[in-house]
Motif scaffolding. Structure first.
Motif, PDB file in Angstrom:
ATOM      1  N   ALA A 120     -33.447  59.036  53.327  1.00  0.00           N
ATOM      2  CA  ALA A 120     -32.821  58.033  52.453  1.00  0.00           C
ATOM      3  C   ALA A 120     -32.644  56.717  53.196  1.00  0.00           C
ATOM      4  CB  ALA A 120     -31.480  58.553  51.938  1.00  0.00           C
ATOM      5  N   LEU A 121     -32.195  56.800  54.444  1.00  0.00           N
ATOM      6  CA  LEU A 121     -32.032  55.593  55.260  1.00  0.00           C
ATOM      7  C   LEU A 121     -33.372  54.921  55.537  1.00  0.00           C
ATOM      8  CD1 LEU A 121     -29.405  56.976  57.767  1.00  0.00           C
ATOM      9  CD2 LEU A 121     -29.048  55.006  56.251  1.00  0.00           C
ATOM     10  N   ALA A 122     -34.361  55.704  55.949  1.00  0.00           N
ATOM     11  CA  ALA A 122     -35.666  55.144  56.317  1.00  0.00           C
ATOM     12  C   ALA A 122     -36.351  54.444  55.148  1.00  0.00           C
ATOM     13  CB  ALA A 122     -36.570  56.246  56.868  1.00  0.00           C
ATOM     14  N   TYR A 123     -36.199  54.999  53.959  1.00  0.00           N
ATOM     15  CA  TYR A 123     -36.885  54.445  52.792  1.00  0.00           C
ATOM     16  C   TYR A 123     -35.970  53.601  51.908  1.00  0.00           C
ATOM     17  CZ  TYR A 123     -41.028  56.808  54.221  1.00  0.00           C
ATOM     18  OH  TYR A 123     -42.123  57.192  54.940  1.00  0.00           O
ATOM     19  N   LYS A 124     -34.770  53.323  52.431  1.00  0.00           N
ATOM     20  CA  LYS A 124     -33.837  52.444  51.739  1.00  0.00           C
ATOM     21  C   LYS A 124     -33.603  52.876  50.294  1.00  0.00           C
ATOM     22  CE  LYS A 124     -34.855  48.471  54.670  1.00  0.00           C
ATOM     23  NZ  LYS A 124     -35.477  49.206  55.727  1.00  0.00           N
ATOM     24  N   ALA A 125     -33.430  54.177  50.126  1.00  0.00           N
ATOM     25  CA  ALA A 125     -33.126  54.703  48.795  1.00  0.00           C
ATOM     26  C   ALA A 125     -31.773  54.166  48.349  1.00  0.00           C
ATOM     27  CB  ALA A 125     -33.091  56.231  48.827  1.00  0.00           C
ATOM     28  N   SER A 126     -31.637  53.929  47.084  1.00  0.00           N
ATOM     29  CA  SER A 126     -30.339  53.496  46.587  1.00  0.00           C
ATOM     30  C   SER A 126     -29.442  54.684  46.275  1.00  0.00           C
ATOM     31  CB  SER A 126     -30.501  52.605  45.351  1.00  0.00           C
ATOM     32  OG  SER A 126     -31.130  53.326  44.320  1.00  0.00           O
ATOM     33  N   THR A 157     -31.931  47.684  24.388  1.00  0.00           N
ATOM     34  CA  THR A 157     -31.770  48.801  25.312  1.00  0.00           C
ATOM     35  C   THR A 157     -32.640  48.568  26.540  1.00  0.00           C
ATOM     36  OG1 THR A 157     -31.414  50.289  23.462  1.00  0.00           O
ATOM     37  CG2 THR A 157     -31.977  51.289  25.565  1.00  0.00           C
ATOM     38  N   ALA A 158     -32.057  48.647  27.696  1.00  0.00           N
ATOM     39  CA  ALA A 158     -32.789  48.461  28.947  1.00  0.00           C
ATOM     40  C   ALA A 158     -33.625  49.691  29.251  1.00  0.00           C
ATOM     41  CB  ALA A 158     -31.821  48.199  30.094  1.00  0.00           C
ATOM     42  N   HIS A 159     -34.807  49.476  29.801  1.00  0.00           N
ATOM     43  CA  HIS A 159     -35.679  50.572  30.217  1.00  0.00           C
ATOM     44  C   HIS A 159     -35.349  50.937  31.659  1.00  0.00           C
ATOM     45  CE1 HIS A 159     -39.169  53.073  30.714  1.00  0.00           C
ATOM     46  NE2 HIS A 159     -39.515  52.377  31.776  1.00  0.00           N
ATOM     47  N   HIS A 160     -35.105  52.210  31.905  1.00  0.00           N
ATOM     48  CA  HIS A 160     -34.763  52.666  33.242  1.00  0.00           C
ATOM     49  C   HIS A 160     -35.919  53.443  33.836  1.00  0.00           C
ATOM     50  CE1 HIS A 160     -30.585  51.507  32.835  1.00  0.00           C
ATOM     51  NE2 HIS A 160     -30.597  52.043  31.640  1.00  0.00           N
ATOM     52  N   SER A 161     -36.169  53.227  35.115  1.00  0.00           N
ATOM     53  CA  SER A 161     -37.185  54.008  35.814  1.00  0.00           C
ATOM     54  C   SER A 161     -36.701  54.250  37.231  1.00  0.00           C
ATOM     55  CB  SER A 161     -38.528  53.285  35.822  1.00  0.00           C
ATOM     56  OG  SER A 161     -38.426  52.100  36.570  1.00  0.00           O
ATOM     57  N   CYS A 162     -37.255  55.273  37.827  1.00  0.00           N
ATOM     58  CA  CYS A 162     -36.906  55.571  39.214  1.00  0.00           C
ATOM     59  C   CYS A 162     -38.069  56.306  39.849  1.00  0.00           C
ATOM     60  CB  CYS A 162     -35.628  56.402  39.297  1.00  0.00           C
ATOM     61  SG  CYS A 162     -35.769  58.049  38.613  1.00  0.00           S
ATOM     62  N   ALA A 163     -38.038  56.370  41.158  1.00  0.00           N
ATOM     63  CA  ALA A 163     -39.027  57.136  41.907  1.00  0.00           C
ATOM     64  C   ALA A 163     -38.276  58.191  42.705  1.00  0.00           C
ATOM     65  CB  ALA A 163     -39.807  56.225  42.852  1.00  0.00           C
ATOM     66  N   ILE A 164     -38.740  59.410  42.636  1.00  0.00           N
ATOM     67  CA  ILE A 164     -38.163  60.497  43.419  1.00  0.00           C
ATOM     68  C   ILE A 164     -39.050  60.660  44.646  1.00  0.00           C
ATOM     69  CG2 ILE A 164     -37.567  62.937  43.481  1.00  0.00           C
ATOM     70  CD1 ILE A 164     -37.268  62.782  40.412  1.00  0.00           C
ATOM     71  N   GLN A 177     -22.826  61.938  38.551  1.00  0.00           N
ATOM     72  CA  GLN A 177     -22.443  60.589  38.982  1.00  0.00           C
ATOM     73  C   GLN A 177     -23.623  59.632  38.861  1.00  0.00           C
ATOM     74  OE1 GLN A 177     -21.016  61.892  42.820  1.00  0.00           O
ATOM     75  NE2 GLN A 177     -18.904  61.357  42.280  1.00  0.00           N
ATOM     76  N   TRP A 178     -24.821  60.108  39.218  1.00  0.00           N
ATOM     77  CA  TRP A 178     -26.011  59.264  39.097  1.00  0.00           C
ATOM     78  C   TRP A 178     -26.254  58.896  37.641  1.00  0.00           C
ATOM     79  CZ3 TRP A 178     -30.853  59.869  36.757  1.00  0.00           C
ATOM     80  CH2 TRP A 178     -31.779  58.862  37.067  1.00  0.00           C
ATOM     81  N   CYS A 179     -26.155  59.880  36.740  1.00  0.00           N
ATOM     82  CA  CYS A 179     -26.375  59.609  35.315  1.00  0.00           C
ATOM     83  C   CYS A 179     -25.357  58.598  34.793  1.00  0.00           C
ATOM     84  CB  CYS A 179     -26.297  60.905  34.508  1.00  0.00           C
ATOM     85  SG  CYS A 179     -27.725  61.987  34.740  1.00  0.00           S
ATOM     86  N   ALA A 180     -24.097  58.756  35.179  1.00  0.00           N
ATOM     87  CA  ALA A 180     -23.068  57.813  34.747  1.00  0.00           C
ATOM     88  C   ALA A 180     -23.365  56.415  35.269  1.00  0.00           C
ATOM     89  CB  ALA A 180     -21.689  58.278  35.214  1.00  0.00           C
ATOM     90  N   ALA A 181     -23.822  56.315  36.503  1.00  0.00           N
ATOM     91  CA  ALA A 181     -24.137  55.004  37.085  1.00  0.00           C
ATOM     92  C   ALA A 181     -25.292  54.329  36.361  1.00  0.00           C
ATOM     93  CB  ALA A 181     -24.443  55.142  38.573  1.00  0.00           C
ATOM     94  N   GLN A 182     -26.216  55.110  35.839  1.00  0.00           N
ATOM     95  CA  GLN A 182     -27.375  54.532  35.158  1.00  0.00           C
ATOM     96  C   GLN A 182     -26.986  53.846  33.859  1.00  0.00           C
ATOM     97  OE1 GLN A 182     -29.955  54.417  37.295  1.00  0.00           O
ATOM     98  NE2 GLN A 182     -28.332  55.509  38.366  1.00  0.00           N
ATOM     99  N   GLN A 183     -25.871  54.247  33.296  1.00  0.00           N
ATOM    100  CA  GLN A 183     -25.380  53.594  32.084  1.00  0.00           C
ATOM    101  C   GLN A 183     -24.787  52.225  32.387  1.00  0.00           C
ATOM    102  OE1 GLN A 183     -22.738  56.325  30.140  1.00  0.00           O
ATOM    103  NE2 GLN A 183     -24.310  57.902  30.007  1.00  0.00           N
ATOM    104  N   ASN A 184     -24.541  51.972  33.677  1.00  0.00           N
ATOM    105  CA  ASN A 184     -23.908  50.718  34.089  1.00  0.00           C
ATOM    106  C   ASN A 184     -24.838  49.806  34.868  1.00  0.00           C
ATOM    107  OD1 ASN A 184     -21.436  51.589  33.023  1.00  0.00           O
ATOM    108  ND2 ASN A 184     -21.041  52.783  34.865  1.00  0.00           N
ATOM    109  N   THR A 185     -26.143  50.035  34.809  1.00  0.00           N
ATOM    110  CA  THR A 185     -27.077  49.206  35.572  1.00  0.00           C
ATOM    111  C   THR A 185     -28.367  49.017  34.785  1.00  0.00           C
ATOM    112  OG1 THR A 185     -28.261  48.954  37.666  1.00  0.00           O
ATOM    113  CG2 THR A 185     -28.037  51.185  36.848  1.00  0.00           C
ATOM    114  N   ASP A 186     -29.055  47.944  35.069  1.00  0.00           N
ATOM    115  CA  ASP A 186     -30.318  47.669  34.397  1.00  0.00           C
ATOM    116  C   ASP A 186     -31.530  48.128  35.188  1.00  0.00           C
ATOM    117  OD1 ASP A 186     -29.148  46.502  32.181  1.00  0.00           O
ATOM    118  OD2 ASP A 186     -29.041  44.542  33.150  1.00  0.00           O
ATOM    119  N   ALA A 187     -31.372  48.399  36.481  1.00  0.00           N
ATOM    120  CA  ALA A 187     -32.549  48.679  37.302  1.00  0.00           C
ATOM    121  C   ALA A 187     -32.276  49.751  38.348  1.00  0.00           C
ATOM    122  CB  ALA A 187     -33.026  47.402  37.979  1.00  0.00           C
ATOM    123  N   PRO A 188     -32.384  51.027  37.957  1.00  0.00           N
ATOM    124  CA  PRO A 188     -32.206  52.077  38.961  1.00  0.00           C
ATOM    125  C   PRO A 188     -33.251  51.967  40.059  1.00  0.00           C
ATOM    126  CG  PRO A 188     -32.320  52.998  36.749  1.00  0.00           C
ATOM    127  CD  PRO A 188     -32.652  51.536  36.646  1.00  0.00           C
TER     128      PRO A 188
END
Length: 142
Positions: A72-78, A1-8, A106-117
């Motif tokens: 979002a643009l300035a900080y290159k948020a994904s 299981t991949a570990h997911h992390s993010c910064a708000i 949509q964000w939660c669904a995308a996290q199931q399809n990626t290793d590095a949020p």
């Protein structure tokens, strides 16, 4: 299981708009509950400087929401997470700059399809919310 992390991340104008909207009458969040929600958010949000350099302009039709796409643009948020129809309408234009604009679902669904949020940006407005995955029907219980 991949570990997911993010910064708000938020800047001061985003925080002010978020707090203002949280207190709006239509959400019926008591002042004491607002204080608890704000305290929890302060513990998980990384505050950043307000963008000052010229940005590639993606214009939002709601001026109060412009700060969210600019930051979002300035900080290159994904991701820019929102249920706001004005911000969601920017999805295809923002994608050209590497930013996905979508709902919490949509964000939660995308996290199931990626290793590095990557960093995400919460957005709350008078019509909808993306507060810790809450919606306007359960905001007071966040």
């Amino acid at each position: 299981t991949a570990h997911h992390s993010c910064a708000i991340v938020m800047d001061a104008p985003m925080w002010e708009e978020w707090v203002d909207v949280l207190g709006r009458e239509q959400f019926s969040v008591p002042a004491e509950r607002q204080a608890v929600i704000c305290a929890k958010m302060q513990n998980i949000v990384t505050m950043v400087e307000t963008p000052s350099a010229p940005l590639p302009h993606i214009r939002c039709t709601d001026r109060d929401d412009q700060i969210f796409i600019d930051t979002a643009l300035a900080y290159k948020a994904s991701w820019l997470i929102s249920k706001d129809k004005h911000l969601l309408a920017l999805s295809s234009r923002a994608r050209a700059w590497g930013i996905a604009v979508g709902t919490p679902e949509q964000w939660c669904a995308a996290q199931q399809n990626t290793d590095a949020p990557k960093p995400v940006m919460p957005h709350l407005n008078n019509r909808n919310t993306a507060l810790s995955g809450a919606d306007k029907n359960n905001m007071g219980r966040a």
